[in-house]
Design a protein around this motif. Structure first.
Motif, PDB file in Angstrom:
ATOM      1  N   TYR A 122       0.812  -1.214   0.000  1.00 24.99           N
ATOM      2  CA  TYR A 122       0.000   0.000   0.000  1.00 24.99           C
ATOM      3  C   TYR A 122       0.850   1.270   0.000  1.00 24.99           C
ATOM      4  CZ  TYR A 122      -3.599  -3.377   1.011  1.00 24.99           C
ATOM      5  OH  TYR A 122      -4.453  -4.449   0.923  1.00 24.99           O
ATOM      6  N   ARG A 123       2.068   1.152  -0.497  1.00 27.79           N
ATOM      7  CA  ARG A 123       2.914   2.351  -0.678  1.00 27.79           C
ATOM      8  C   ARG A 123       2.260   3.336  -1.624  1.00 27.79           C
ATOM      9  NH1 ARG A 123       4.911   6.346  -1.411  1.00 27.79           N
ATOM     10  NH2 ARG A 123       7.074   7.007  -1.617  1.00 27.79           N
ATOM     11  N   VAL A 124       1.452   2.836  -2.518  1.00 26.58           N
ATOM     12  CA  VAL A 124       0.795   3.690  -3.498  1.00 26.58           C
ATOM     13  C   VAL A 124      -0.222   4.625  -2.831  1.00 26.58           C
ATOM     14  CG1 VAL A 124      -1.071   2.078  -4.008  1.00 26.58           C
ATOM     15  CG2 VAL A 124      -0.315   3.650  -5.772  1.00 26.58           C
ATOM     16  N   LEU A 125      -0.721   4.264  -1.633  1.00 22.58           N
ATOM     17  CA  LEU A 125      -1.702   5.101  -0.935  1.00 22.58           C
ATOM     18  C   LEU A 125      -1.043   6.169  -0.071  1.00 22.58           C
ATOM     19  CD1 LEU A 125      -4.219   2.331   0.221  1.00 22.58           C
ATOM     20  CD2 LEU A 125      -4.346   3.759  -1.823  1.00 22.58           C
ATOM     21  N   MET A 126       0.275   6.143  -0.007  1.00 23.68           N
ATOM     22  CA  MET A 126       0.992   7.084   0.855  1.00 23.68           C
ATOM     23  C   MET A 126       1.580   8.208   0.016  1.00 23.68           C
ATOM     24  SD  MET A 126       3.086   4.264   3.083  1.00 23.68           S
ATOM     25  CE  MET A 126       2.304   2.748   3.621  1.00 23.68           C
ATOM     26  N   LYS A 127       1.685   9.357   0.653  1.00 21.10           N
ATOM     27  CA  LYS A 127       2.375  10.472   0.034  1.00 21.10           C
ATOM     28  C   LYS A 127       3.823  10.479   0.499  1.00 21.10           C
ATOM     29  CE  LYS A 127      -1.823  13.218  -0.304  1.00 21.10           C
ATOM     30  NZ  LYS A 127      -2.545  14.455   0.096  1.00 21.10           N
ATOM     31  N   GLN A 128       4.629  11.238  -0.206  1.00 20.63           N
ATOM     32  CA  GLN A 128       6.052  11.207   0.089  1.00 20.63           C
ATOM     33  C   GLN A 128       6.334  11.657   1.522  1.00 20.63           C
ATOM     34  OE1 GLN A 128       8.332   9.947  -2.010  1.00 20.63           O
ATOM     35  NE2 GLN A 128       9.774  10.139  -0.336  1.00 20.63           N
ATOM     36  N   ARG A 129       5.562  12.624   1.990  1.00 17.87           N
ATOM     37  CA  ARG A 129       5.806  13.126   3.348  1.00 17.87           C
ATOM     38  C   ARG A 129       5.377  12.115   4.413  1.00 17.87           C
ATOM     39  NH1 ARG A 129       1.475  16.270   1.486  1.00 17.87           N
ATOM     40  NH2 ARG A 129      -0.525  15.900   2.565  1.00 17.87           N
ATOM     41  N   ASP A 130       4.512  11.143   4.026  1.00 12.63           N
ATOM     42  CA  ASP A 130       4.077  10.139   5.000  1.00 12.63           C
ATOM     43  C   ASP A 130       5.121   9.059   5.244  1.00 12.63           C
ATOM     44  OD1 ASP A 130       1.687  11.471   5.218  1.00 12.63           O
ATOM     45  OD2 ASP A 130       0.687  10.245   3.682  1.00 12.63           O
ATOM     46  N   VAL A 131       6.049   8.907   4.312  1.00 10.25           N
ATOM     47  CA  VAL A 131       7.029   7.813   4.401  1.00 10.25           C
ATOM     48  C   VAL A 131       8.134   8.212   5.360  1.00 10.25           C
ATOM     49  CG1 VAL A 131       8.639   6.362   3.129  1.00 10.25           C
ATOM     50  CG2 VAL A 131       6.506   7.103   2.049  1.00 10.25           C
ATOM     51  N   LEU A 132       8.245   7.441   6.453  1.00  8.88           N
ATOM     52  CA  LEU A 132       9.273   7.674   7.462  1.00  8.88           C
ATOM     53  C   LEU A 132      10.292   6.540   7.413  1.00  8.88           C
ATOM     54  CD1 LEU A 132       6.870   8.628  10.400  1.00  8.88           C
ATOM     55  CD2 LEU A 132       7.960  10.194   8.783  1.00  8.88           C
ATOM     56  N   SER A 133      11.374   6.747   8.110  1.00 10.77           N
ATOM     57  CA  SER A 133      12.382   5.679   8.186  1.00 10.77           C
ATOM     58  C   SER A 133      11.865   4.498   8.985  1.00 10.77           C
ATOM     59  CB  SER A 133      13.666   6.221   8.807  1.00 10.77           C
ATOM     60  OG  SER A 133      13.391   6.748  10.104  1.00 10.77           O
ATOM     61  N   ASP A 134      10.988   4.767   9.933  1.00 10.23           N
ATOM     62  CA  ASP A 134      10.390   3.706  10.740  1.00 10.23           C
ATOM     63  C   ASP A 134       9.151   3.183  10.018  1.00 10.23           C
ATOM     64  OD1 ASP A 134       9.498   1.976  12.616  1.00 10.23           O
ATOM     65  OD2 ASP A 134       9.108   3.455  14.187  1.00 10.23           O
ATOM     66  N   ARG A 135       9.244   1.967   9.476  1.00 11.17           N
ATOM     67  CA  ARG A 135       8.138   1.405   8.710  1.00 11.17           C
ATOM     68  C   ARG A 135       6.881   1.227   9.578  1.00 11.17           C
ATOM     69  NH1 ARG A 135      10.496   2.791   4.912  1.00 11.17           N
ATOM     70  NH2 ARG A 135      11.514   1.553   3.283  1.00 11.17           N
ATOM     71  N   LYS A 136       7.076   0.837  10.808  1.00  9.22           N
ATOM     72  CA  LYS A 136       5.940   0.572  11.699  1.00  9.22           C
ATOM     73  C   LYS A 136       5.129   1.841  11.918  1.00  9.22           C
ATOM     74  CE  LYS A 136       4.972  -1.803  16.071  1.00  9.22           C
ATOM     75  NZ  LYS A 136       5.564  -2.520  17.213  1.00  9.22           N
TER      76      LYS A 136
END
Length: 1825
Positions: free
Chosen positions: A710-724
């Motif tokens: 579901y990476r496609v549902l996330m925006k770039q700013r939502d992606v953190l180094s901590d996957r959890k």
């Protein structure tokens, strides 16, 4: 998100359907809360209004997205409910032909009613060692999981296989046992695993029967415990059986059969050994004909009988016991044919001498009268007396049937007992895996006691299953630290209590059985009174008082009470049993003997059992300890006890569940009946598992998988180094209701439907993105299209206008031209008309004038011709008249002249008659005579003259005569010719006359012929025309035929070429197969050899226990030596001389003793020479230290010289002695000459002479060394003599006095002479070396010229290339040049090192001598003398030894050599620091020396020790790749050396002359070469196994699971059984890991100097393993068969191909081994819709089998919604197109296949004499020769 929000337009739901159970429909409008009706459209296009339940208002279940349909695990479905489960199973079963599906911990198996190729050993190997979720569902995966958990957790396991009759339980259990037998093997040689499998045919024959639902239905339950030892190998097994259906022995329903064994007996009745059984057709016997279906389609009962007997033999049941069993079975059949006749209503009788009973008694060995009596009577015992009472016919028949059932049941128990004895473990059992094959839930129209017991057992199993599932769910939640909420699940304890509790159904049944007048009716009434209206699970049918209903977990079942008591009692008359016990047939009493002890074959406690599996009680019987009491226990009570025991066993193990489903009742292959499937799914607990899972959080994702999907549902700013944290943030935004998900430690848990919601959002997002992309692309395409169309329109306009203008101009030109043409045309017509009229007029005139002229001419011609005719006629008339007149005149003249002549004649006659006439005549005569006389005289004169003339003429005559003769001859010839010519002329004339006649005839015939010819010509012309037509047709046909013939010839040549190629390929394949078979045999031999060694070690450990204080020596070497004793040519050649030398030894015993003494003396001489050299060096060192001892020096020096002279004399005397001994030996050989021994060609003579010559050469060498020493001593004396003091001179004078001896002077002179010769030889050698250097310089100049020319050519070629290619070519050329220069420099460096070492040695010797001389001079002379008298000492340099490329060692050092060079050698250091193959060269040089000494024992011992040492080191470190590679390389090099120096011409082509001198001279080691070749093959196979073990864990992860191209593959939900993640973690193998490992392998092999061809074969094998393992896993994993995965595979394969190019291994055949994998990847990516696509696939996938192609298409699964599934019709099209292809039906590739290896001869250019032995090897005890 609320669930109701999912019911939007186009959402799909399931609605109930009476036919299909559930039907799919689509919403036509959104659902709003409060709606009572849903607007739906069915799949067939029909609109429908679906009314919601007004009470519950429950919405219809939603349908899963298509992407989730067909999942391996039902728990991976987002919506978990009955229709989803049913649809998923149907899609997998019908469309994908997949019969196995996971449902959480349960394996659902659907019976395909067809043999599938998915149970072979290759499939077993593929599943072995795999995680359960990594592969597609399979019974082997469950078995592997059980086996792995047993080994990992050290806990007993059990596999519970259940399902209704015909669902495939027995087959599933059989395959599970086969898996254990194949994977684990047995711990002993008793083949326990084969015996375990062999128990199946026996138990099937006596316990299985045909029913209406199943041709091979198990009519008993069984629990098989397979025992394992501590190494988890099978050591034994044990079987428990439950509730055999005894009633089937005496009764079968319509279309059913009795047990198989009866029909097998009847089918084998014709066998000789079965004649005594008096069997016949199955329709003859009452017990086998009731069902009316004695034959099963596709089953040969006679063949099955053979299999049953073979299984009995394998399990140790002897032939006599087998025949006993068959006798009893035949007796049962005959007993069934016994008939009874009624005497009255209460008694009956058997007819006297009743044949069936007679046969039964004969077979059973009992008395006929007794058996007949007790079949019709029974004994009643009261308290006081005993009565014998007759029984009615009905009771007699029942008693007969009860006896038959009892005999069969006891026989069944006896067979099970013997099977268990055969399978009993001989060693202690460590753990076990139990396989429970038990009947599933059953419900029929009439359900009796058997169905009641079966359903009771299923209730217990279902309870255990529910508890286990609940427990697993709880463990999962606790492990992930998720709040645990109690899940409500169905507990069937009330139903169990109803059956087994106090006053339950069984309790009341047992109580009624104890009542004297108990009946089924009274028992039913008790049931009604006890439970009706008191227990919700118990009901009474409305229309029956003899039945009851129990609500089981699966369904309501109505049981008929009739027969319950009888079956529960299971009574048989005791008197009949006593008759059988008294039988003379020993097996029969054994069945009934101590029945209490034979109640169960497993009742005894085997030693070594775990506590929970120690007892195995037969369900129908009791325990032995309670024989008197338990004997009276009922069947129900016994069944309850055994069921409790079974549950205890199962609860003490880790259970694994297999639920078998029967897809239809008609046994149609791959036909799915939804109604029947749903019934079974409800009954077997699958839906309960789903319900329990759905009640909590059924969908579970790891954080990494969720992020990837579901990476496609996330925006770039939502992606953190901590996957959890990223996943938490996104989920909180996507799903507002926090109760719909929970965050665990490693996973996210979702409620049912949430994954579908997320998938919907993801699909919408992707769809929106796709629409945007499509919009943009379509706009761009339309703009491009518009611009292109506008440009095209303008262009078209321009061209059209130009065209119109040109057309107008053309029209004007044409108009003008038309007028001109008309003008000239009209003129032409008029002129033509005029000319025509003029010509006609002139023609008429000409014709008229000609006609008139011709008429006039004709008239004149007629007149002229008439005049001519008149002229001729008139002339003819005149001539006729004249001739007539002339003829008349001539006639008149003739008449007149005749008359006048007659008158004259008369006158003459008259005159002749007168005398006067005579006188006149005489007068005339006299005158004449006178005249004649004169004439005579004249003639005489003339005669004389004529004589003279005659003599002259005679001469001319003789000449002329010859001429005339010749002329006469010629004339005669011409006359003859003339005559012949005249004759010929006459004949010709006659012939002409004839011809004229013939001509006239011919002319007449000619006319007729001409007429006929005209006619014939006309006909012929017609015929010719017809023939021409036919000819043209024939020509066309001929051309067609020629073309066909040409085509056929071409086709024939092509087919012949193809056949030739195919035959060549076939021959190559046959060769490879033969080679492979041979190498497999070698592999098997090495395995057996290792096993033999292991057993030997174990025996030594067990038997030869060393006593205290006694140290056992290692006998490995001697034992190994004995293994390799070969009867080679060497031993044969050596035995013969020994035998033949025996008589010569008796005649001349001095010879051999002298020879041995000579050898001993040579060694002593070598030692003395070495000591002398050491002494000389020591003296030279002492001379340097002699400065401080000047006073003591002179006497010491003199003593040294004296000692050296003594040594010299001793050496000379020794030489003389040796010479004398040699001469004596030669004399002895010549004197004691015998034809057997000393003949010049005899072996003994040759061997001895060779040895003598070698010894004499050795003596010559020693002599030269002595001379050198002597010359050095002389030079020292001469140098020291003039400089010594007076003391020295006195000593030297003594020497001079000694030298005055004549012999000494002669010896000194000889020494100087030899010295001069040596100097001359050195001078010659230097001259030769200078010449050689000159030649080498010339060669270098020539090579430089050639190099210069080549460089110029390359420069010219490079200038023609483009710039990029030029740079690349120049770089390549520069690299090549530098490499060559580097190699040349390395060679030069090695040569210089050798020269430096030699010069250093010489310099050291010279420095010592010079230092010694300088010391002596400085001690004895003044400084003035130093200047005035320069010293010029004479020094003869020592000759450098020429090595022969041999290494010498002592016999006792052989073990040390093997130890240091083989056993303790570390490959890593040797490979890096030393030349490749050094151990092989050293070993070969040692062999050469042994060959040089002609010592066959030494050769044999060394080779045997070498081979055994290599085997030992490989056995010790056989799992180390470097070690195996190192010894493979050295073994091959050793083998090549043996070939290169064997002396055979084929191997000497590439040798230098010096290498040819090093060839073996005495022994032919061809047989040892074969042994080494076999050893190399074994090492190669071991190397492949090591490679495989290293690569195996990497392949699937690196080639399939890891995403080399990130983001291409989408992660799908995986359900309860998690698969290996495709995201690379730290411990995950990637493609880079594989390539790094390949680089490591390649570099190690190159460092070890392995042959390039061998490296290619190893690489080919590695790539085959990679391709085969990858393809096999692809074929067994549905989740891997997608378009994106095909793209990943192709990329990975391209990386492997790139690696091959980098290593220059593209021609190794490795790429071809990947072809099946490449084609499978292409198959995943190509279009799969139309017939053209099918044709393309068939032509493309030629390396894949039909089964593999179909399997990939069946497994193809879309990862995204935009992909489409493969239609079933398309797969059928592929199958139709491939039906003629002849390929293997095997699905998987053989990953264990090893290509046959070859070792091409690879000679070495390394000179043996240049090899140096490094000190690091610890081989100081061997010396170079």
């Amino acid at each position: 998100m609320a669930a109701s929000e999912l019911y939007t337009k186009y959402a799909r739901v399931w609605i109930p359907d009476p036919e299909e159970v559930w039907k799919s429909a689509e919403l036509l409008k959104d659902y709003k809360p409060g709606d009572k009706v849903l607007q739906l459209r069915l799949e067939e296009g029909k609109d429908l209004e679906y009314c919601l339940d007004p009470k519950t208002k429950e919405l219809p279940p939603l349908r899963n997205p298509d992407i989730l349909v067909g999942e391996n695990d039902l728990t991976a479905l987002s919506y978990l409910h009955e229709p989803a489960v049913l649809h998923n199973l149907k899609v997998r079963f019908i469309d994908s032909k997949l019969i196995y599906t996971y449902c959480g911990i349960v394996l659902v198996a659907i019976n395909p009613y067809e043999q599938l190729p998915i149970y072979g050993e290759d499939i077993i190997n593929a599943y072995s060692g795999q995680n359960m979720g990594d592969m597609d569902p399979h019974i082997f995966a469950v078995a592997e999981e059980a086996y792995k958990q047993m080994a990992r957790d050290e806990r007993n396991q059990s596999i519970i296989v259940s399902g209704e009759s015909g669902a495939g339980k027995t087959v599933s259990a059989k395959y599970a046992m086969r898996y254990f037998a194949t994977v684990s093997g047995s711990a002993s040689e008793a083949n326990v695993e084969e015996k375990v499998l062999a128990s199946n045919p026996i138990m099937e024959s006596i316990g299985n029967a045909k029913t209406t639902r199943n041709d091979n239905s198990s009519r008993f339950g069984k629990y098989i415990e397979i025992g394992f030892d501590k190494r988890y190998r099978i050591i034994g097994a044990n079987m428990r059986t439950y509730l055999l259906e005894k009633s089937r022995v005496v009764f079968q329903a319509e279309e059913e059969r009795n047990y198989h064994i009866f029909y097998q007996l009847c089918a084998s009745a014709a066998l000789p050994e079965f004649k005594t059984l008096r069997l016949g057709n199955a329709n003859y016997f009452h017990y086998t004909k009731q069902g009316g279906s004695p034959v099963i389609d596709g089953v040969d009962d006679a063949k099955e009988m053979v299999n049953t007997r073979q299984a009995c033999t394998l399990l140790g049941i002897s032939d006599s016991y087998q025949m006993g069993i068959f006798r009893i079975l035949a007796g049962i059949l005959h007993l069934g044919n016994v008939e009874f006749a009624s005497r009255d209503s209460d008694s009956c009788t058997i007819p006297p001498k009743h044949e069936p009973l007679t046969i039964f008694c004969d077979l059973m060995g009992v008395e006929y009268e007794e058996m007949a009596h007790w079949l019709c009577h029974r004994k009643l015992a009261t308290a006081t007396e005993t009565y014998i009472k007759p029984i009615s016919k009905l009771h007699a028949i029942n008693a007969r049937d009860a006896l038959a059932k009892h005999i069969y049941a006891n026989l069944f128990n006896w067979i099970v007992d013997h099977v268990n004895k055969a399978l009993h473990a001989t060693v202690k059992q460590h753990s076990f895996i139990g396989v429970l094959d038990i009947y599933g839930f059953e419900t029929f129209e009439i359900n009796s006691f058997e169905q009641f017991c079966i359903n009771y057992a299923n209730e217990k199993l279902q309870q255990q299953f529910n508890m286990h599932v609940f427990k697993l769910e709880q463990e999962e939640y606790m492990k992930e630290q998720i709040p645990w909420t109690l899940i409500d699940f169905y507990d069937n304890q009330p139903c169990i209590n109803l059956i087994e509790a106090k006053m339950g159904v069984l309790d009341l049944l047992d109580e009624e059985c104890k009542m004297p007048k108990g009946s089924d009716d009274t028992w039913a009434q008790k049931l009604y009174n006890t439970h009706l209206n008191k227990c919700a699970l118990f009901e009474k049918p409305r229309l029956s008082n003899k039945a009851f209903i129990i609500k089981h977990f699966a369904d309501k079942v109505e049981y008929q009470c009739e027969g319950f008591l009888e079956k529960n009692k299971d009574t048989v008359y005791e008197e009949q049993i006593k008759v059988l016990k008294s039988s003379k047939f020993k097996l029969l009493p054994e069945l009934f003997q101590d029945e209490e002890k034979v109640l169960s074959p497993t009742s005894a406690t085997p030693s070594g059992r775990v506590p929970l599996s120690r007892t195995a009680v037969k369900p129908a019987k009791a325990r032995p300890g309670q024989a008197s009491k338990e004997h009276k226990k009922t069947v129900g009570h016994q069944f309850r006890n055994s069921l409790h025991l079974l549950m205890e066993t199962l609860n003490a193990t880790t259970p694994h569940y297999v639920r078998c489903i029967k897809p239809n009742d008609f046994k149609f292959p791959f036909t799915f009946d939804e109604k029947r499937a749903v019934q079974q799914l409800r009954a077997c607990g699958v839906l309960e598992t789903i319900r329990i899972s759905a009640a909590g959080f059924p969908s579970r994702w790891t954080y990494q998988e969720f992020f990837s999907r579901y990476r496609v549902l996330m925006k770039q700013r939502d992606v953190l180094s901590d996957r959890k944290q990223t996943c938490k943030n996104v989920l909180e935004k996507l799903i507002l209701d926090k109760d719909k998900y929970q965050f665990g430690k490693t996973k996210i848990f979702f409620r049912a439907g949430q994954v579908a919601y997320l998938e919907k959002i993801r699909a919408d997002k992707l769809r929106a993105a796709c629409i945007r992309i499509q919009k943009t692309i379509r706009g761009w395409l339309m703009r491009k299209k518009y611009v292109r169309m506008r440009k095209a329109a303008i262009t078209i306009q321009r061209y059209v206008r130009g065209y119109q203008a040109r057309c107008y101009a053309k029209f004007l030109r044409r108009t003008r031209a038309a007028i001109t043409i008309q003008k000239f045309q009209r003129m032409y017509v008029i002129r033509k008309r005029y000319q025509c009229m003029r010509a006609a007029t002139i023609a008429l005139q000409a014709l008229l004038r000609g006609y008139m002229a011709r008429n006039k001419y004709q008239m004149m011609l007629r007149e002229h011709k008439s005049i001519i005719i008149q002229k001729h006629v008139r002339g003819w008339l005149a001539r006729v008249r004249y001739h007539r007149t002339l003829k008349a005149i001539v006639y008149l003249q003739c008449c007149y002249r005749r008359m006048m002549a007659k008158r004259e004649l008369k006158k003459l006659k008259i005159e002749a008659r007168s005398v006067e006439r005579y006188k006149k005549l005489h007068i005339g005569l006299e005158n004449k005579i006178m005249q004649l006389q004169r004439k005579i005289d004249e003639q005489n004169k003339e005669y004389k003259s004529l004589l003279e003339k005659l003599t002259s003429l005679e001469i001319t005559y003789s000449t002329e005569t010859e001429k005339l003769r010749s002329d006469v001859e010629r004339l005669r010839m011409s006359e003859e010719e003339a005559k012949n010519a005249t004759n010929r002329v006459l004949s010709l004339q006659e012939e002409i006359a004839k011809l004229r006649k013939e001509l006239h005839q011919t002319q007449s015939e000619k006319k007729t012929i001409e007429e006929w010819a005209d006619k014939y010509k006309h006909e012929t012309e017609q015929l010719v025309s017809e023939l021409k037509e036919q000819n043209t047709l024939l020509k066309t046909e001929k051309d067609e035929l020629n073309r066909r013939i040409h085509d056929q010839a071409r086709e024939i040549t092509e087919t012949m070429e193809k056949k030739l190629v195919e035959e060549t390929k076939q021959l190559e394949l046959d060769l490879n197969d033969e080679r492979l078979r041979y190498q497999n045999l070698l592999n098997e031999f090495s395995r057996l050899e290792e096993r033999y060694d292991d057993l030997k070690d174990e025996m030594n450990l067990m038997v030869n226990v060393p006593k205290p204080g006694h140290k056992r020596t290692d006998s490995t070497h001697s034992s190994n030596e004995s293994e390799y004793t070969f009867s080679s040519e060497i031993t044969e050649a050596e035995d013969l001389p020994v035998r033949m030398e025996e008589p010569s030894e008796k005649k001349a015993p001095l010879d051999m003793s002298l020879f041995l003494k000579l050898q001993k003396r040579v060694t002593e001489l070598e030692q003395e020479k070495q000591s002398l050299q050491d002494e000389l060096d020591r003296k030279e060192e002492q001379a340097l230290r002699a400065k401080a001892k000047e006073e003591e020096r002179p006497p010491i020096r003199g003593a040294e010289l004296e000692y050296e002279s003594l040594k010299r004399q001793e050496l000379e005397s020794e030489n003389k002695k040796l010479k004398n001994e040699l001469n004596e030996l030669q004399k002895a050989l010549t004197e004691t000459r015998s034809p057997e021994v000393t003949a010049p060609g005899a072996p003994a003579y040759r061997v001895l002479l060779d040895q003598l010559t070698s010894v004499s050469e050795e003596l010559e060498v020693r002599k030269e060394e002595v001379l050198i020493l002597r010359s050095q001593l002389v030079s020292q004396k001469e140098a020291i003599q003039p400089k010594n003091t007076m003391t020295d001179s006195t000593i030297l004078l003594e020497d001079v006095q000694k030298m005055k001896d004549k012999g000494e002077i002669a010896q000194a002179y000889i020494g100087l002479k030899e010295t001069n010769r040596l100097l001359e030889s050195q001078l010659q050698s230097q001259k030769k070396s200078h010449e050689n250097e000159l030649e080498s310089l010339r060669g270098e100049i020539q090579s430089l010229k050639e190099e210069n020319n080549r460089q110029q050519q390359l420069l010219a070629q490079n200038l023609q290339l483009p710039p990029e290619a030029r740079i690349e070519a120049s770089l390549q050329h520069e690299i090549t040049r530098l490499t060559n220069e580097n190699l040349d420099l390395m060679e030069q460096l090695e040569k210089q090192d050798k020269t430096v070492r030699k010069l250093k040695k010489q310099l050291k010797v010279f420095a010592k001598k010079i230092g010694e001389l300088e010391v002596g001079q400085m001690e004895n002379i003044s400084p003035g003398q130093i200047i005035d008298e320069p010293i010029r000492p004479v020094n003869i340099p020592r000759k450098e030894k020429d090595f022969q490329g041999m290494l010498e060692y002592k016999k006792e050092d052989e073990q040390k050599l093997v130890k240091n060079l083989i056993l303790e050698l570390k490959p890593r250091g040797v490979a890096v620091n030393l030349i490749p193959g050094l151990p092989a060269y050293i070993l070969f040089m040692c062999v050469r020396h042994a060959d040089y000494l002609n010592d066959d024992q030494k050769v044999r011992s060394l080779l045997t020790s070498t081979i055994n040492g290599i085997k030992k080191v490989l056995k010790k470190r056989g799992d180390d790749f470097e070690t195996v590679s190192f010894w493979l390389s050295n073994t091959c090099r050793f083998l090549h050396c043996l070939k290169q120096y064997s002396g055979e011409e084929g191997f000497m082509k590439h040798n230098t002359p010096r290498q040819n001198e090093h060839c073996l001279t005495n022994f032919d080691l061809a047989e040892y070469r074969q042994v080494l070749s076999d050893l190399a093959i074994q090492i190669y196979q071991q190397l492949v196994r090591v490679l495989e073990n290293i690569l195996q864990p990497m392949i699937v992860s690196g080639m399939l699971e890891h995403e080399t191209i990130q983001g291409v593959s989408g992660v799908k939900p995986t359900g309860l059984r998690k698969r290996t993640s495709s995201i690379a973690d730290e411990g995950t193998y990637t493609l880079d890991s594989i390539i790094r490992q390949l680089n490591s392998f390649h570099s190690v092999m190159c460092q070890h100097g392995m042959d390039p061809e061998l490296i290619k074969q190893v690489v080919k094998q590695m790539f085959y393993i990679i391709g085969a393992v990858t393809l096999n896993n692809l074929l067994l994993r549905k989740d891997m068969c997608s378009w994106s995965k095909g793209m990943q595979i192709r990329y990975n394969v391209s990386q492997l191909e790139e690696w091959l190019r980098d290593k220059n291994l593209m021609n190794s055949g490795a790429k071809e081994t990947l072809e099946p994998l490449i084609q499978a990847a292409q198959l995943l990516q190509v279009k799969k819709k139309t017939d053209e696509d099918a044709e393309a696939i068939c032509s493309m996938c030629n390396a894949l089998t039909t089964a593999q192609i179909v399997k990939v298409l069946n497994l193809y699964t879309p990862v995204n919604e935009f992909e489409e599934r493969v239609l079933v019709s398309f797969i059928r099209t592929i199958q139709m197109r491939l039906r003629d292809r002849k390929d293997s039906p095997q699905l998987l590739m053989d990953a264990k296949h090893i290509f046959p290896v070859t070792f091409p001869f690879n000679p070495s250019s390394l000179a043996l004499e240049t090899i140096q032995i490094p000190a690091s090897l610890g081989l100081g005890f061997i010396s170079r020769v």
